[in-house]
Design an enzyme around this catalytic site. Structure first.
Site, mmCIF file in Angstrom:
data_model
loop_
_atom_site.group_PDB
_atom_site.id
_atom_site.type_symbol
_atom_site.label_atom_id
_atom_site.label_comp_id
_atom_site.label_asym_id
_atom_site.label_seq_id
_atom_site.Cartn_x
_atom_site.Cartn_y
_atom_site.Cartn_z
ATOM 1 N N GLU A 153 0.808 -1.215 0.000
ATOM 2 C CA GLU A 153 0.000 0.000 0.000
ATOM 3 C C GLU A 153 0.844 1.268 0.000
ATOM 4 O OE1 GLU A 153 -2.428 0.429 3.534
ATOM 5 O OE2 GLU A 153 -3.613 2.027 2.600
ATOM 6 N N GLU A 245 -11.899 2.228 5.115
ATOM 7 C CA GLU A 245 -10.918 2.512 6.168
ATOM 8 C C GLU A 245 -11.056 3.989 6.492
ATOM 9 O OE1 GLU A 245 -6.232 1.499 6.880
ATOM 10 O OE2 GLU A 245 -6.759 2.662 5.121
HETATM 11 MN MN MN Z 1 -5.154 2.328 3.813
#
Ligand code: MN
Length: 271
Positions: A153, A245
């Site tokens: 990520e 998120e």
């Molecule tokens: Mn994230």
């Protein structure tokens, strides 16, 4: 496409873009709202009651979408590129355990490499990159039987100084099988030319997606164009999870409700 949200088992986690609370209450609500899966953020994989977790997932009909690992960095200062060899070794052990858990709880497993890749600090980027590749190679070797997919990520510069953009992450994703890109709409808004263009660039390497607004609130509470994001993802051939998120404001209940409603509006019915 399927929808998940990030949940943590930790109390007082030093990371706030997630849902915390009693597992049965949170899972019950997620199931009622129509979530397909839950992403679990686990600080210490050696300190988890797997049976209990597996039972809760199955009781509420939720799939484990992925395991996130950033709390191993924030709570225990462990990372795959830590300057201290012992900390690096410990981080690898954590990742192997995450992989084992993830294979046990889903049929192969996805484990996120976010903050736990570590930072450059005073070290040259090349050196950190070399150590990262070494750790990745070891991890992939040791988890071959599980077949775990690792989701790398890109994270914005205010949180970490190593791998901020989609371009930077592509180097590793191209080099290693079983390493795919995790796109996070919040980070892309801060680091890439635009989240829409970044999705185009990431194309077939996209393995997972975190969704939150430019302000890290739930989709629907900020400035991003969700129709365009979902459309771009589908054009790239991505049909996997959108995992919310987001900061749980005004409450986690409301965050989950608005988030899933916003996404559902643009996801084609036939999944
Ligand atoms: Mn994230």
């Amino acid at each position: 496409m399927k929808i998940a949200a990030v949940y943590t088992l930790a109390k007082d986690a030093p990371f706030k873009a997630l849902v915390a609370g009693p597992m049965s209450e949170v899972f019950k609500l997620m199931s009622e709202l129509g979530f397909d899966g839950v992403e679990i953020n686990i600080p210490n994989p050696f300190d988890v009651d797997i049976r209990n977790l597996a039972k809760a997932l199955s009781d509420y009909g939720l799939e484990l979408s992925a395991i996130s690992t950033g709390l191993s960095y924030l709570v225990y200062d462990l990372s795959l590129t830590h300057p201290n060899e012992e900390k690096r070794r410990k981080s690898l052990e954590f990742f192997m355990k995450y992989s084992e858990m993830s294979a046990e709880l889903s049929n192969r497993g996805r484990v996120i490499i976010g903050l736990a890749r570590g930072k450059c600090g005073n070290r040259p980027r090349d050196e950190v990159s070399r150590i990262f590749k070494e750790s990745l190679r070891l991890l992939l070797e040791k988890t071959e039987d599980y077949g775990t997919i690792y989701l790398l990520e890109p994270i914005n510069r205010y949180e970490i100084d190593f791998i901020n953009t989609v371009d930077e992450a592509l180097e590793y994703v191209r080099e290693f099988n079983r390493v795919q890109l995790l796109l996070d709409t919040f980070h892309m808004t801060l680091e890439d030319e635009s989240p829409y263009k970044a999705i185009e660039k990431a194309g077939k390497f996209i393995g997972y997606v975190h969704v939150a607004e430019n302000n890290r609130l739930a989709p629907g509470m900020g400035m991003l164009d969700w129709e365009r994001i979902i459309c771009k993802l589908l054009i790239s051939g991505y049909h996997g999870y959108l995992s919310i998120e987001a900061i749980p404001r005004p409450s986690y209940e409301e965050m989950l409700r608005v988030g899933i409603e916003t996404l559902r509006k643009y996801i084609p019915k036939a999944r």
